[in-house]
Design a protein around this motif. Structure first.
Motif, PDB file in Angstrom:
ATOM      1  N   LYS A 148       0.819  -1.206   0.000  1.00 18.01           N
ATOM      2  CA  LYS A 148       0.000   0.000   0.000  1.00 18.01           C
ATOM      3  C   LYS A 148       0.856   1.261   0.000  1.00 18.01           C
ATOM      4  N   GLU A 149       2.047   1.156   0.540  1.00 15.66           N
ATOM      5  CA  GLU A 149       2.922   2.320   0.650  1.00 15.66           C
ATOM      6  C   GLU A 149       3.203   2.934  -0.713  1.00 15.66           C
ATOM      7  N   ILE A 150       3.176   2.135  -1.768  1.00 16.34           N
ATOM      8  CA  ILE A 150       3.348   2.661  -3.126  1.00 16.34           C
ATOM      9  C   ILE A 150       2.067   2.445  -3.922  1.00 16.34           C
ATOM     10  N   PHE A 151       0.921   2.434  -3.212  1.00 13.93           N
ATOM     11  CA  PHE A 151      -0.412   2.401  -3.811  1.00 13.93           C
ATOM     12  C   PHE A 151      -0.750   1.065  -4.460  1.00 13.93           C
ATOM     13  N   GLY A 152      -0.115  -0.001  -3.984  1.00 14.82           N
ATOM     14  CA  GLY A 152      -0.517  -1.333  -4.410  1.00 14.82           C
ATOM     15  C   GLY A 152      -1.735  -1.805  -3.622  1.00 14.82           C
ATOM     16  N   GLY A 153      -2.092  -3.048  -3.845  1.00 16.11           N
ATOM     17  CA  GLY A 153      -3.286  -3.587  -3.207  1.00 16.11           C
ATOM     18  C   GLY A 153      -3.113  -3.939  -1.747  1.00 16.11           C
ATOM     19  N   GLY A 154      -1.890  -3.988  -1.273  1.00 11.67           N
ATOM     20  CA  GLY A 154      -1.678  -4.265   0.140  1.00 11.67           C
ATOM     21  C   GLY A 154      -0.743  -5.409   0.412  1.00 11.67           C
ATOM     22  N   GLY A 155      -0.388  -6.143  -0.623  1.00  9.99           N
ATOM     23  CA  GLY A 155       0.611  -7.194  -0.438  1.00  9.99           C
ATOM     24  C   GLY A 155       0.033  -8.540  -0.092  1.00  9.99           C
ATOM     25  N   VAL A 156       0.503  -9.561  -0.777  1.00  5.65           N
ATOM     26  CA  VAL A 156       0.193 -10.943  -0.426  1.00  5.65           C
ATOM     27  C   VAL A 156       1.109 -11.325   0.732  1.00  5.65           C
ATOM     28  N   SER A 157       0.553 -11.851   1.799  1.00  8.03           N
ATOM     29  CA  SER A 157       1.294 -12.056   3.050  1.00  8.03           C
ATOM     30  C   SER A 157       1.755 -13.499   3.190  1.00  8.03           C
ATOM     31  N   PRO A 158       3.008 -13.796   2.860  1.00  2.50           N
ATOM     32  CA  PRO A 158       3.503 -15.164   3.015  1.00  2.50           C
ATOM     33  C   PRO A 158       3.722 -15.493   4.484  1.00  2.50           C
ATOM     34  N   THR A 159       3.841 -16.759   4.790  1.00  2.41           N
ATOM     35  CA  THR A 159       4.043 -17.183   6.167  1.00  2.41           C
ATOM     36  C   THR A 159       5.519 -17.436   6.456  1.00  2.41           C
ATOM     37  N   LYS A 160       5.853 -17.361   7.725  1.00  2.00           N
ATOM     38  CA  LYS A 160       7.210 -17.692   8.159  1.00  2.00           C
ATOM     39  C   LYS A 160       7.541 -19.136   7.797  1.00  2.00           C
ATOM     40  N   GLN A 161       6.535 -20.000   7.806  1.00  2.00           N
ATOM     41  CA  GLN A 161       6.763 -21.407   7.487  1.00  2.00           C
ATOM     42  C   GLN A 161       7.234 -21.571   6.037  1.00  2.00           C
ATOM     43  N   MET A 162       6.741 -20.742   5.133  1.00  2.00           N
ATOM     44  CA  MET A 162       7.225 -20.801   3.761  1.00  2.00           C
ATOM     45  C   MET A 162       8.632 -20.222   3.652  1.00  2.00           C
ATOM     46  N   VAL A 163       8.894 -19.145   4.346  1.00  2.00           N
ATOM     47  CA  VAL A 163      10.235 -18.557   4.340  1.00  2.00           C
ATOM     48  C   VAL A 163      11.259 -19.569   4.844  1.00  2.00           C
ATOM     49  N   ASP A 164      10.911 -20.277   5.920  1.00  2.00           N
ATOM     50  CA  ASP A 164      11.836 -21.243   6.516  1.00  2.00           C
ATOM     51  C   ASP A 164      12.108 -22.437   5.606  1.00  2.00           C
ATOM     52  N   ALA A 165      11.233 -22.680   4.638  1.00  2.00           N
ATOM     53  CA  ALA A 165      11.394 -23.844   3.762  1.00  2.00           C
ATOM     54  C   ALA A 165      12.533 -23.670   2.762  1.00  2.00           C
ATOM     55  N   PHE A 166      12.970 -22.439   2.527  1.00  2.00           N
ATOM     56  CA  PHE A 166      13.998 -22.192   1.517  1.00  2.00           C
ATOM     57  C   PHE A 166      15.379 -22.510   2.088  1.00  2.00           C
ATOM     58  N   PRO A 167      16.198 -23.226   1.323  1.00  2.00           N
ATOM     59  CA  PRO A 167      17.542 -23.579   1.804  1.00  2.00           C
ATOM     60  C   PRO A 167      18.506 -22.404   1.733  1.00  2.00           C
ATOM     61  N   MET A 168      19.729 -22.683   2.112  1.00  2.00           N
ATOM     62  CA  MET A 168      20.800 -21.705   2.012  1.00  2.00           C
ATOM     63  C   MET A 168      21.321 -21.666   0.570  1.00  2.00           C
ATOM     64  N   LYS A 169      22.259 -20.780   0.331  1.00  2.00           N
ATOM     65  CA  LYS A 169      22.794 -20.583  -1.017  1.00  2.00           C
ATOM     66  C   LYS A 169      23.444 -21.837  -1.578  1.00  2.00           C
ATOM     67  N   ASP A 170      23.958 -22.703  -0.693  1.00  2.00           N
ATOM     68  CA  ASP A 170      24.608 -23.932  -1.154  1.00  2.00           C
ATOM     69  C   ASP A 170      23.645 -25.111  -1.221  1.00  2.00           C
ATOM     70  N   GLY A 171      22.347 -24.850  -1.065  1.00  2.00           N
ATOM     71  CA  GLY A 171      21.347 -25.907  -1.163  1.00  2.00           C
ATOM     72  C   GLY A 171      21.081 -26.644   0.130  1.00  2.00           C
ATOM     73  N   LYS A 172      21.856 -26.396   1.171  1.00  2.00           N
ATOM     74  CA  LYS A 172      21.645 -27.049   2.469  1.00  2.00           C
ATOM     75  C   LYS A 172      20.535 -26.319   3.228  1.00  2.00           C
ATOM     76  N   MET A 173      19.761 -27.069   3.988  1.00  2.00           N
ATOM     77  CA  MET A 173      18.711 -26.446   4.772  1.00  2.00           C
ATOM     78  C   MET A 173      19.300 -25.657   5.938  1.00  2.00           C
ATOM     79  N   PRO A 174      18.633 -24.586   6.367  1.00  2.00           N
ATOM     80  CA  PRO A 174      19.126 -23.838   7.531  1.00  2.00           C
ATOM     81  C   PRO A 174      19.358 -24.764   8.721  1.00  2.00           C
ATOM     82  N   GLY A 175      20.535 -24.650   9.311  1.00  2.00           N
ATOM     83  CA  GLY A 175      20.882 -25.505  10.440  1.00  2.00           C
ATOM     84  C   GLY A 175      21.695 -26.724  10.066  1.00  2.00           C
TER      85      GLY A 175
END
Length: 676
Positions: free
Chosen positions: A329-356
């Motif tokens: 909304k700050e730049i007059f968009g619709g308000g943003g699609v709100s992803p979950t932390k669970q989806m963010v956590d699913a992405f691995p690191m740059k080398d393909g290994k999972m976080p941790g």
């Protein structure tokens, strides 16, 4: 620049008008005759009108203009299935608690359809009827065989598309392959449900017909039409679903073999016709991966496409609502699609290994954005991330908050003066960095949506190879996906080393799908076919994943702290990091600049962002994305949803239909077994 309108797009837009005129301008061209048995024969005598009919059917299946296409489903015409997954939060009819599972409740999915009437409609059975009408008649009026085959091939595809969408939700449904005359005649109108296996056989038969009849590529003017490779790839998706645990409880290897053969054939057919993973430009930093979503004609990745345009103010107008929906909304968009932390956590690191996991990079939860899979930065826009648009190539999204009162437990003041989204992080995937704010606040977007990408074909092949006990082959296909995405190959296997056994390989491909196909309306179907909503069938244990049942989807509070580590407290007009919004000098002062004109010595914009996170930002989990009333609300899944029952309106209109097992109905407990 206005997007070019092809002949195909024009026909989709005007087909209804043409056929309406032929039918005497009635609301529904298919009811030109009062007995609903046919339409004017001229449609099947003229190739232009016959093509218009086919294009009208395309329009019935495509998402409507302005919709949030990255989370749109034909069965619901909204994002509720995405909300019944990790991708988006919020209560739906299929993740909340009910007193009982019943056909009387709103969780009995009404998608199965309604009785045919003489009025206009676009539902499952009106679509199937219109397709059958065409297939029954097109061979009888003298059009050349080559022309007829191309037209019929598209209709066979869409009949398979519709039946597959029904079967993966309900199990077996009535198979109606010819037009039924609802008034008079000797046809039996009370068609019972066919066995699920028979439905899959018919879907495959239609897709085989489509594959045989359709060209491998169409001319540019027909961009977006179904090709032979598209039909073959869809068959691969169908048979992969039939081989998955939802339908294949005994893990029949024969089904996996059929899925493997179909997906390999689809890959080879598509490759022979110039399709493949999009690799134009730099693979590093997922640059090519991001550009893929914005490339339209001759995009090798685009196997099945939903088309949109940038036409303004006439009947051809059909905008993609995703751009506006994702933008803040700050730049007059619709308000943003709100992803979950669970989806963010699913992405691995740059080398393909999972976080941790041990690897090249150490995961830091405080700076969760550091050293992630390159697709992370093209999928999400986090606090401080660059997210350009046409009028501001240097735009950075800021989502931080601060406390309005010293005794508050959650930060209420926000730098997003026009309104924050729900999760403190945005979906940026498939947004166009050249999109313009001046043309309708991002609403005028003509970006096409790839309903099926070549990457999915590769992942379908990978999964079916693993199911067919070719684990090594399946892993090699996942590596192809990661290589194109720009994942580092530090261990010689793009982070996939150490996988042993079939179930670990299945887990790897399912997580790769979760990342690669995120926010493309695919995750819900993967959760269904692998029965991962709870662990009642042991599938979560097999794959080593946490079930959704009993959880809450969450987001991020990123709040500002003072230099001494205490939380910053100020009014909404006392932004601690942005001078332009620190307009109230009656209280705390500006403590830092989020985007200084000159960075401190030895810093650039990336290291300065790290400095802000280390010294001025704190992160806590935001737990109000899902309902907070009741306070103990948790995701609730009922196993009856793996095969939906018919709703009350369906049972009242068609009481002869057998209700699905585990659902009640007009005559008591359901008896139809969707696994036969």
């Amino acid at each position: 620049m206005m997007k070019k309108i092809t002949q195909h797009n024009r026909l989709i837009a005007i087909a209804a008008l043409l056929l309406c005129v032929m039918a005497g301008c009635k609301k529904d061209f298919l009811v030109e005759k009062r007995d609903l048995s046919g339409i004017n024969e001229q449609v099947f005598q003229d190739s232009v009108l016959a093509t218009a009919y086919v294009d009208f059917v395309y329009g019935l299946f495509l998402p409507p203009g302005g919709c949030q296409v990255g989370s749109w489903f034909l069965a619901t015409n909204n994002a509720q299935f995405s909300q019944t997954s990790e991708e988006l939060a919020g209560q739906t009819n299929w993740n909340k608690e009910w007193a009982s599972v019943s056909y009387l409740n709103a969780h009995a999915l009404p998608y199965f359809g309604t009785a045919l009437t003489g009025s206009v409609g676009n539902n499952t059975w009106s679509r199937i009827r219109q397709i059958n009408q065409f297939i029954d008649a097109i061979d009888n009026y003298g059009l050349p065989q080559y022309t007829r085959n191309k037209l019929k091939g598209q209709m066979f595809f869409f009949r398979a598309y519709q039946y597959f969408d029904l079967v993966r939700l309900y199990g077996g449904v009535p198979l109606i392959l010819h037009v039924l005359n609802p008034v008079g005649g000797e046809q039996k109108l009370e068609v019972p449900r066919s066995a699920t296996s028979a439905c899959f056989d018919q879907i495959v038969k239609d897709l085989d017909s489509a594959t045989a009849m359709l060209p491998g590529r169409w001319p540019d003017a027909d961009w977006g039409r179904i090709t032979s490779g598209g039909a073959a790839a869809f068959k691969g998706r169908v048979l992969l679903t039939y081989a998955s645990p939802q339908f294949n409880r005994n893990d029949d290897r024969g089904r996996w073999k059929k899925a493997y053969d179909a997906n390999l054939a689809a890959k080879n057919l598509l490759t022979a016709n110039g399709f493949g993973l999009y690799k134009s430009g730099d693979l590093a930093n997922a640059t090519a991966w991001e550009n893929m979503f914005l490339t339209e004609k001759n995009n090798p990745e685009a196997v099945i496409v939903f088309g949109f345009n940038t036409v303004i103010g006439d009947q051809l107008q059909k905008w993609n609502g995703w751009e506006n929906a994702t933008r803040p909304k700050e730049i007059f968009g619709g308000g943003g699609v709100s992803p979950t932390k669970q989806m963010v956590d699913a992405f691995p690191m740059k080398d393909g290994k999972m976080p941790g996991q041990p690897g090249t990079y150490t995961y830091d939860a405080k700076k969760f954005y550091k050293n992630r899979d390159p697709r992370f930065y093209k999928t999400f826009a986090y606090n401080g991330a660059h997210w350009p648009y046409s009028e501001n190539r240097n735009f950075r999204i800021w989502t931080y908050k601060w406390f309005a009162k010293a005794d508050a437990t959650t930060p209420a003041s926000t730098t997003e003066q026009r309104g924050a989204n729900g999760s403190g992080i945005y979906v940026r995937k498939m947004s166009n960095t050249g999109a313009s704010i001046t043309t309708g606040d991002f609403q005028v977007s003509g970006t096409d949506f790839m309903e099926m990408r070549f990457a999915e074909v590769i992942l379908n092949l990978a999964e079916s190879a693993i199911g067919n006990d070719n684990t090594g082959e399946g892993i090699e296909y996942i590596k192809q996906i990661r290589e194109r995405a720009g994942v580092e190959n530090a261990d010689g296997s793009f982070g996939l080393g150490g996988i042993t056994g079939r179930d670990q390989a299945f887990a790897a491909v399912l997580n790769e799908r979760k990342i690669e196909l995120a926010y493309e309306s695919k995750r819900y179907w993967d959760l269904r076919r692998w029965m991962l909503f709870n662990n009642d069938y042991g599938t979560c244990t097999r794959l080593g994943v946490q079930p959704l049942d009993g959880t809450r989807r969450t987001g991020y509070f990123i709040y500002v702290k003072n230099t001494d580590g205490t939380k910053y407290v100020g009014a909404n007009n006392q932004d601690p990091l942005y001078k332009a919004q620190h307009t109230n000098n009656n209280g705390p002062t500006l403590i830092a600049e989020r985007e200084p004109a000159v960075y401190p010595p030895g810093m650039d914009e990336n290291s300065y962002l790290d400095y802000l996170y280390d010294n001025y930002f704190e992160i806590i989990e935001k737990n109000d994305l899902d309902p907070t009333n009741p306070a103990d609300w948790k995701f609730k899944w009922y196993n009856a949803y793996y095969f939906f029952g018919f709703s009350q309106s369906i049972m009242n209109n068609s009481p002869y239909l057998e209700q699905t097992k585990d659902w009640d109905g007009l005559n008591g407990a359901g008896t139809f077994d969707p696994l036969k």
